[in-house]
Write an enzyme that holds these catalytic residues in place. Structure first.
Site, PDB file in Angstrom:
ATOM      1  CG  HIS A  35      39.714  37.361  44.161  1.00 38.55           C
ATOM      2  ND1 HIS A  35      38.572  37.644  44.924  1.00 38.55           N
ATOM      3  CD2 HIS A  35      40.447  36.616  44.455  1.00 38.55           C
ATOM      4  CE1 HIS A  35      39.019  36.549  45.859  1.00 38.55           C
ATOM      5  NE2 HIS A  35      39.968  36.169  45.683  1.00 38.55           N
ATOM      6  N   GLY A  36      39.641  41.233  41.108  1.00 38.00           N
ATOM      7  CA  GLY A  36      39.839  41.857  39.853  1.00 38.00           C
ATOM      8  C   GLY A  36      38.714  41.837  39.042  1.00 38.00           C
TER       9      GLY A  36
END
Lengths: 337, 421
Positions: free
Chosen positions: B279-280
């Site tokens: 997702h990051g």
């Protein structure tokens, strides 16, 4: 039969989208009345000898009703907020489809602006404009990158968020309209005196853009082709600043093409403007009092220099303007109370 | 055979055209797709773990560069659309080739259709080549599919444009002002749960609906996730294609539950850490916390209590998505328990939505819940409608979307949240 039903369903869909689009669209009556200038023009019964073009400096400086009252000159202001020179050109093109004025006065303050900054200004000009090739050109010229062309065809796409914020105007003027301006002039009687001017900023570039100069030439050419006298004018507003460099470029242009140019800002004392009384926003725009003074001053020039006819004895026009004058002073009186 | 090939070529051209229309960098995607196709053949031939690892690493490089390095190096560059999604699809293909789960792709055209399949590049689902290639064999335009697909697309648009985008106004108001703490943050978390589900599953409805028009059946990505009785169950119902990808290509290769209890827990934690990382960088802690909750896997005996508890925990953890900043998220999370802004009730109408808009959101939310719960019945009944009634219903939904949707100029929320991952 099946296809007929299908056709009815599709027609019904577009009908509903159309009516909802009309319902949620801004009516430009109580809110943002500037948006009605464009459609008010289509309701005009008589032709005009003078057409004023320009941005807000045009529609707050010249009052056609007072111009008629004083000199019998018929006129209309085809100006709007942040109206660019290119937009003025296309509006002049559209105007010439309806009438052939004797004089076009271009308020040159708009030369300062190279491109549109807010979509809302485009809406003021385009929403109530009749569909024509000029409108398509104007859309092409004005639209910002993030704008969606379909929203001009289907206003529901633009104004759908107003569905929960509808007001009485939205129902009252759903299928009918009313005249809002006074031949493109908006009455503002408020007074906000000019106390001190902000300091003059030094700009990186004072030159009008090539595109603006091109459109200025196009306006000139269009006037020449239609035997119309083009007059350049700078309205007497104190701010934003009209730099000497701007002035020089306009003078040079006027001299090169043998046009008349009047800087009314330099004539503010002759006009009798008092910026403690004659402005509604500290010198950015004139109020009604300032507009009447300027209109009377500039009307005299128009009358004498361009030999414009006094229409006060023309029965048809007289009758029309009597109604306009009554409405004008009715609104002045109403706002005074 | 020839007709099938023409249909595939047309679909590929359509995908490429849409990609260009969208104005995104297609070259990286095209190169990695072609490379993966040939890498698959190499892996099948060589059967080497080392070579497979090297080739997968090569395919991972664009993702690492575009997703992480450009942020660290602060480079401004056009990120290829859907890089997170198609990289996972390509890795799954190479891994499957190594494990000989199915035959390698024999047609570059089929493979490009799989990797370049435009609708999925926005928000997934993450496809596997074996199932997708079977769908490619039956590409067709069936009239009976069209209307049910349009119905699903319409509900997807209702979820996204009416519910998610309107709730986004409230979330942005709260998240953009750090003075909104305590109960405001709790409110934001609860609303964000609805928002994210409607945004993400709405997008998936559109993708699956479009695919169904071409008779391509993609995997469902959601299965009523907020009715889960535990976090573990939630991950079987939420973003199913990612969860199953992580299970098959991370958790099981790590050893899954075949080792000791401790190793199983470590494997779960690593899997969720990678989920967070996908997702990051800001979502690593979010991933770890989910991993811990999956390991703890507590439940009461009451189903309703379990659902409420699970929903509340998941909602609270969305805080990392709301603030996009790990430290700020922690600070705001703590404020829920330390600050009591009771005025949230009286101030609710000043958070960006008026009373009519709130009513509109509630009505459409109820509509969506009914549609999702009774989808099969609704679609079956809808199929029995006459064509003009079907058109009328779809057009009515379009009118509602056009009228009540939050879209257009200055609308923060024209993109899908999961499109940015």
């Amino acid at each position: 039969m099946k296809y007929l039903k299908l056709l009815i369903v599709i027609i019904l869909f577009f009908g509903i989208v159309f009516v909802l689009g009309k319902l949620v669209s801004l009516k430009y009556i109580s809110e943002y009345p500037e948006g009605s200038f464009i459609s008010d023009y289509y309701k005009e019964e008589n032709n005009h000898d003078v057409i004023f073009l320009g941005d807000c400096e045009a529609y707050t400086t010249f009052s056609p009703i007072n111009l008629y009252e004083k000199y019998g000159i018929t006129s209309y202001v085809r100006g709007n907020s942040q109206q660019l020179i290119g937009a003025s050109y296309y509006l002049l093109q559209e105007t010439l489809k309806y009438e052939h004025p004797k004089v076009v006065v271009l308020s040159v303050g708009l030369m300062r602006y190279d491109k549109q900054v807010k979509e809302e200004y485009n809406r003021l000009l385009l929403d109530k404009m009749k569909w024509s090739k000029e409108k398509i050109h104007l859309m092409n010229y004005l639209m910002l990158d993030n704008e969606n062309i379909f929203s001009y065809f289907f206003p529901l796409l633009r104004y759908h968020d107003r569905i929960t914020k509808l007001n009485s105007d939205d129902f009252k003027y759903l299928f009918n309209d009313r005249i809002v301006s006074h031949n493109g002039f908006l009455i503002n009687q408020e007074v906000k005196p000019l106390n001190t001017l902000p300091s003059k900023k030094v700009l990186d570039n004072y030159n009008f853009s090539e595109s603006n100069m091109e459109y200025l030439k196009k306006i000139m050419k269009l006037c020449q082709e239609n035997n119309i006298t083009l007059v350049l004018e700078k309205s007497p507003t104190m701010y934003p600043f009209w730099y000497d460099e701007y002035e020089k470029q306009i003078i040079d242009f006027a001299n090169t093409y043998h046009l008349d140019y009047y800087n009314l800002l330099e004539k503010k004392d002759d006009i009798g403007l008092d910026f403690t009384k004659d402005t509604y926003d500290s010198g950015v725009h004139l109020n009604l009092s300032g507009a009447i003074k300027t209109t009377e001053y500039f009307g005299k020039i128009l009358k004498e220099k361009y030999a414009l006819q006094n229409h006060q004895n023309d029965d048809k026009i007289k009758l029309d303007y009597e109604k306009k004058i009554e409405r004008f002073y009715g609104e002045v009186h109403e706002k005074n109370n | 055979m020839a007709t099938s090939r023409i249909k595939k070529i047309l679909l590929l051209l359509l995908n490429t055209f849409l990609y260009f229309i969208y104005g995104k960098n297609i070259i990286v995607l095209l190169i990695t797709s072609v490379l993966t196709y040939y890498f698959g053949h190499i892996i099948v031939k060589k059967k080497s773990y080392l070579i497979t690892t090297i080739l997968i690493s090569i395919i991972l490089m664009p993702l690492i560069f575009y997703k992480y390095l450009i942020n660290i190096m602060e480079i401004s560059i056009l990120v290829p659309l859907g890089i997170s999604y198609y990289t996972l699809s390509l890795i799954s293909y190479l891994s499957d080739m190594y494990h000989k789960r199915y035959h390698e792709a024999n047609s570059l055209l089929d493979f490009l259709l799989f990797s370049l399949y435009f609708p999925c590049l926005f928000i997934g689902p993450i496809n596997r080549y074996d199932t997708f290639s079977l769908e490619l064999k039956k590409i067709s335009f069936k009239k009976e599919n069209v209307f049910n697909s349009l119905l699903r697309i319409s509900f997807g648009l209702i979820k996204k444009l009416i519910i998610a985008n309107k709730l986004m106004i409230v979330i942005n108001t709260i998240a953009s002002n750090n003075e909104f703490t305590g109960l405001y943050v709790l409110l934001a978390c609860l609303l964000y749960s609805i928002l994210l589900y409607c945004d993400f599953s709405g997008g998936i409805d559109i993708v699956l609906g479009i695919s169904k028009i071409f008779n391509i059946n993609l995997v469902e990505n959601f299965n009523h996730p907020y009715l889960s009785e535990s976090i573990k169950e939630f991950w079987r119902r939420w973003h199913i294609s990612l969860s199953s990808w992580l299970k098959d290509y991370v958790y099981i290769p790590l050893g899954g539950n075949r080792g000791s209890k401790i190793m199983t827990k470590v494997n779960v934690l690593i899997t969720f850490l990678i989920s967070g990382l996908w997702h990051g960088i800001h979502y690593i802690l979010w991933g770890i916390l989910h991993g811990i909750l999956v390991i703890l896997n507590f439940k009461t005996k009451n189903r309703v209590v379990n659902i409420i508890l699970t929903f509340t925990l998941i909602s609270l953890l969305w805080i990392f998505f709301i603030y996009n900043n790990t430290f700020l998220s922690i600070e705001m999370f703590v404020s829920i328990f330390t600050k009591c802004d009771i005025n949230v009730i009286t101030n609710f109408l000043s958070l960006g939505l008026n009373i009519y808009e709130i009513i509109i959101v509630i009505i459409f939310l109820i509509m969506v819940i009914i549609y999702e719960r009774k989808k099969d019945v609704i679609e079956k009944n809808f199929s029995s409608f006459t064509i003009e009634n079907k058109v009328a219903l779809i057009l009515l939904l379009i009118i509602l979307i056009l009228l009540f949707g939050n879209y257009g100029l200055d609308v923060n929320g024209n993109n899908f949240i999961y499109g940015s991952f």
